[in-house]
Design an enzyme around this catalytic site. Structure first.
Site, PDB file in Angstrom:
ATOM      1  N   ASP A  48     -43.134  -5.611  10.054  1.00  0.00           N
ATOM      2  CA  ASP A  48     -43.675  -4.774  11.111  1.00  0.00           C
ATOM      3  C   ASP A  48     -44.141  -3.492  10.765  1.00  0.00           C
ATOM      4  OD1 ASP A  48     -45.989  -5.469  13.208  1.00  0.00           O
ATOM      5  OD2 ASP A  48     -45.011  -5.721  14.331  1.00  0.00           O
TER       6      ASP A  48
ATOM      7  N   ASN B 223     -46.567  -1.819   8.843  1.00  0.00           N
ATOM      8  CA  ASN B 223     -47.445  -1.457   7.950  1.00  0.00           C
ATOM      9  C   ASN B 223     -48.455  -0.441   7.874  1.00  0.00           C
ATOM     10  OD1 ASN B 223     -44.893  -3.042   6.423  1.00  0.00           O
ATOM     11  ND2 ASN B 223     -46.951  -5.018   5.848  1.00  0.00           N
TER      12      ASN B 223
ATOM     13  N   GLU C  13     -52.701 -15.950  12.847  1.00  0.00           N
ATOM     14  CA  GLU C  13     -53.314 -14.985  13.532  1.00  0.00           C
ATOM     15  C   GLU C  13     -54.303 -13.925  13.141  1.00  0.00           C
ATOM     16  OE1 GLU C  13     -50.584 -16.569  15.014  1.00  0.00           O
ATOM     17  OE2 GLU C  13     -51.961 -17.614  15.802  1.00  0.00           O
ATOM     18  N   ASN C  14     -53.337 -13.517  11.770  1.00  0.00           N
ATOM     19  CA  ASN C  14     -53.562 -12.586  10.175  1.00  0.00           C
ATOM     20  C   ASN C  14     -55.000 -12.619  10.433  1.00  0.00           C
ATOM     21  OD1 ASN C  14     -50.517 -12.086  10.251  1.00  0.00           O
ATOM     22  ND2 ASN C  14     -51.382 -11.235  10.975  1.00  0.00           N
TER      23      ASN C  14
END
Ligand code: FPP
Length: 239
Positions: A20, A22, A67-68
């Site tokens: 997480d 980025n 979910e991405n």
């Protein structure tokens, strides 16, 4: 346990990593988010190598969640392109006898990606130096829902009795059927959530949170997380 003995305590067997931060890494530099993912992918490669060097047997990276897909299309495409590139690079890990596994629902991924996934799994299935697991289009609830459907079908077909259903049976119908529970979950970037990652497998996991953004996560940070893990007294509900 005496402090000087901590390094002799067992290493976590299975480490999970939520990559997480980025986007924030890129934003801080005035760059588009995809540059953060590109840097994050380089960190991924570095951390896999180091995990192997320090004796971690299983490492799972949360690369793309169910979910991405809600992200802007160009960002999703940029991440998929990175997967495509890095799946080719996984051949380097194959040479080092790293077993590669993918967890998640593959049906929504491109055929080219699915073919590459299948190929690296098949070529590496008997390797046992370390298992590298990539969670792509993965969600813990999706995984459990899928297992429930498989089990229900088996009961319907008379292959299973309801009384056969226990923890072990459920575990054996998850994407991680051949992977042990996760011992340590690392989440960088200051967030302290599980975000639907390995929710069944993390029942007894320890957590390590750090404010460092994933692209800046270093080999030393991995070692520190393992040392913190070793210092904790794990009781599995006992005394
Ligand atoms: C979370 O950071 C990161 C992702 C959703 C993508 C992770 C993908 C990679 C590191 C690239 C490729 C990986 C491999 C295995 C080759 P974020 O975008 O949510 O960051 P933010 O919270 O700062 O916005």
């Amino acid at each position: 346990m005496a402090k000087e003995n901590i390094s002799d305590a067992p290493m976590p067997v299975h480490v999970g990593v939520i990559m997480d931060g980025n986007g924030r890494w890129a934003k801080k530099r005035g760059l588009p988010r995809k540059f953060g993912h590109r840097e994050g992918a380089k960190t991924f490669r570095k951390i896999v190598r180091h995990a192997k060097a320090i004796g971690i047997k299983y490492i799972t990276f949360y690369a793309f969640s169910t979910e991405n897909w809600k992200r802007p299309d160009d960002e999703v495409q940029a991440i998929m392109k990175l997967f495509d590139k890095y799946l080719d690079e996984l051949d380097d890990f194959l040479k080092e006898h790293v077993r590669i596994r993918f967890i998640g629902d593959r049906s929504m991924l491109s055929e080219s990606l699915q073919a590459k996934m299948k190929r690296s799994e098949a070529l590496s299935k008997d390797y046992d130096i370390m298992t590298l697991v990539l969670a792509i289009n993965y969600g813990g609830r999706d995984e459990i829902t899928n297992a429930v459907k498989v089990i229900a079908q088996e009961v319907k077909e008379g292959k299973l009795e309801i009384s056969d259903i226990d923890d072990r049976l459920v575990q054996s119908r998850l994407y991680t059927e051949d992977i042990p529970d996760v011992d340590l979950i690392i989440r960088p970037s200051g967030e302290q959530r599980l975000s639907n990652f390995l929710i069944w497998q993390s029942a007894y996991a320890e957590y390590y949170f750090t404010d460092i953004l994933w692209p800046d996560f270093s080999k030393k940070d991995l070692e520190k997380a393992c040392e913190v893990y070793k210092e904790r007294h794990r009781r599995f509900g006992g005394v």
